[in-house]
Write an enzyme that holds these catalytic residues in place. Structure first.
Site, PDB file in Angstrom:
ATOM      1  N   ASP A 132      57.751 -25.014  23.918  1.00 34.52           N
ATOM      2  CA  ASP A 132      58.485 -25.095  22.620  1.00 34.52           C
ATOM      3  C   ASP A 132      57.391 -25.713  21.534  1.00 34.52           C
ATOM      4  OD1 ASP A 132      60.614 -23.908  23.686  1.00 34.52           O
ATOM      5  OD2 ASP A 132      61.929 -25.554  23.869  1.00 34.52           O
ATOM      6  N   ASN A 144      53.843 -22.100  30.099  1.00 31.15           N
ATOM      7  CA  ASN A 144      55.141 -22.674  30.596  1.00 31.15           C
ATOM      8  C   ASN A 144      55.365 -23.253  31.934  1.00 31.15           C
ATOM      9  OD1 ASN A 144      56.730 -22.759  28.022  1.00 31.15           O
ATOM     10  ND2 ASN A 144      57.429 -20.632  28.510  1.00 31.15           N
ATOM     11  N   ASP A 185      50.431 -12.985  19.073  1.00 26.49           N
ATOM     12  CA  ASP A 185      51.092 -13.173  20.476  1.00 26.49           C
ATOM     13  C   ASP A 185      50.158 -14.495  21.179  1.00 26.49           C
ATOM     14  OD1 ASP A 185      52.522 -13.212  22.789  1.00 26.49           O
ATOM     15  OD2 ASP A 185      51.803 -11.251  23.446  1.00 26.49           O
ATOM     16  N   GLU A 193      57.251 -15.479  22.416  1.00 25.77           N
ATOM     17  CA  GLU A 193      55.999 -15.927  21.871  1.00 25.77           C
ATOM     18  C   GLU A 193      55.567 -15.173  21.062  1.00 25.77           C
ATOM     19  OE1 GLU A 193      54.739 -14.103  25.659  1.00 25.77           O
ATOM     20  OE2 GLU A 193      56.484 -15.056  24.843  1.00 25.77           O
TER      21      GLU A 193
END
Length: 326
Positions: free
Chosen positions: A220, A211, A203, A246
């Protein structure tokens, strides 16, 4: 279809018909007499010539125009059909031989003229002319080979799209559908061969904050960078999939927890040292990850071993992230 005339009222050269090629002149004369009463019909563009729902058993010989295999009479579909018939070719031979309904629906692409031979006349030609019987066998052989080739192509295309549906479009890793399909088999293989199997859950740390700070485009890129690190750090016999968001999951067949720990520590270090993008003006151009490791225990299924790895992942987060927990 519109009735034009009988075949005997034409000057059509029957040697140009595929079914009657390379036949001796005396047999051609017999054939011309036998089919003299057979009608010639005109099919207009888009009109159904041969209907799979019909129980008729006639052979249609295309004298002029073009026909195509179709499921309806849409002009665009007819013109793009991969199975088309041209002047001199015939359709409907199977229904004559087995006296069953037609296997396909065929329609006219352009205005076409067709010679219609009823089954009784067709059997008379087969019985009396070795040449007609030979040509019919060759035609059927070609049709079988063509159908088999088309089937193989469809299987290849189907397999291509099946494989494509198992790949995550962003990271290039296997996706959740692949995991749900393949993990039970990998577990069964491990049990059958009495070998170990380990799972690593990965993770990316504080990914929402990443983000929010750098934007989803760079988010991304971060996922893609982590996926590349994971793919590059595995053996050909190992597997990786995007589990969701993620989170990624790694499956290590024939690997005990001690060996899997070495792999997890190496991946954790490589992710930590991977730059997502090059910009010295922005701080923290790196990502880190928390990893949870579990080995397949006796009696566990796929959900069970994933739950164990997920529990280890949360322990890694509770201890401060950017590390591996078992």
């Amino acid at each position: 279809m519109e009735h034009l005339k009988q075949f005997k009222d034409t000057d059509f050269d029957i040697s140009n018909i595929q079914l009657f090629r390379n036949i001796q002149p005396d047999q051609l004369h017999f054939i011309a007499q036998a089919i003299g009463h057979c009608p010639i019909l005109r099919a207009h563009s888009g009109e159904i010539v041969l209907d799979s729902n019909s129980g008729s058993s006639n052979l249609f010989i295309l004298l002029r125009g073009t026909l195509a295999l179709t499921s309806n009479t849409a002009r665009r579909q007819l013109e793009s059909s991969t199975v088309q018939y041209f002047a001199g070719e015939c359709v409907g031979e199977i229904s004559v031989l087995d006296e069953e309904g037609h296997l396909s629906t065929i329609a006219a692409v352009t205005d076409s003229e067709l010679l219609v031979i009823d089954s009784e006349t067709m059997w008379k030609l087969i019985d009396e002319s070795n040449g007609v019987a030979r040509n019919l066998l060759q035609l059927l052989s070609f049709r079988i080979r063509a159908a088999n080739a088309q089937l193989r192509n469809r299987q290849k295309v189907g397999e291509f799209y099946r494989q494509l549906s198992m790949v995550d479009g962003l990271t290039g890793l296997n996706n959740r559908s692949w995991l749900n399909t393949q993990l039970p088999g990998l577990i069964d293989n491990a049990r059958a061969s009495e070998t170990d199997l380990s799972i690593i859950m990965v993770d990316l740390d504080h990914f929402k904050q990443f983000n929010d700070r750098f934007g989803h485009v760079l988010g991304d890129e971060a996922l893609q960078a982590a996926a590349k690190v994971i793919s590059a750090g595995l053996r050909p016999t190992d597997f990786a999939a995007r589990y969701g968001g993620e989170e990624m999951i790694i499956i290590l067949p024939n690997t005990n927890k001690e060996s899997a720990l070495v792999v997890a520590e190496r991946l954790c270090d490589r992710i930590r040292n991977t730059k997502v993008f090059q910009n010295d003006a922005i701080s923290l151009p790196h990502i880190t990850a928390s990893l949870g490791l579990a080995g397949l225990a006796e009696g566990q299924d796929g959900l069970g071993v994933i739950a164990s790895a997920d529990a280890a992942l949360y322990r890694a987060k509770e201890r401060g992230r950017n590390q591996v927990a078992m």
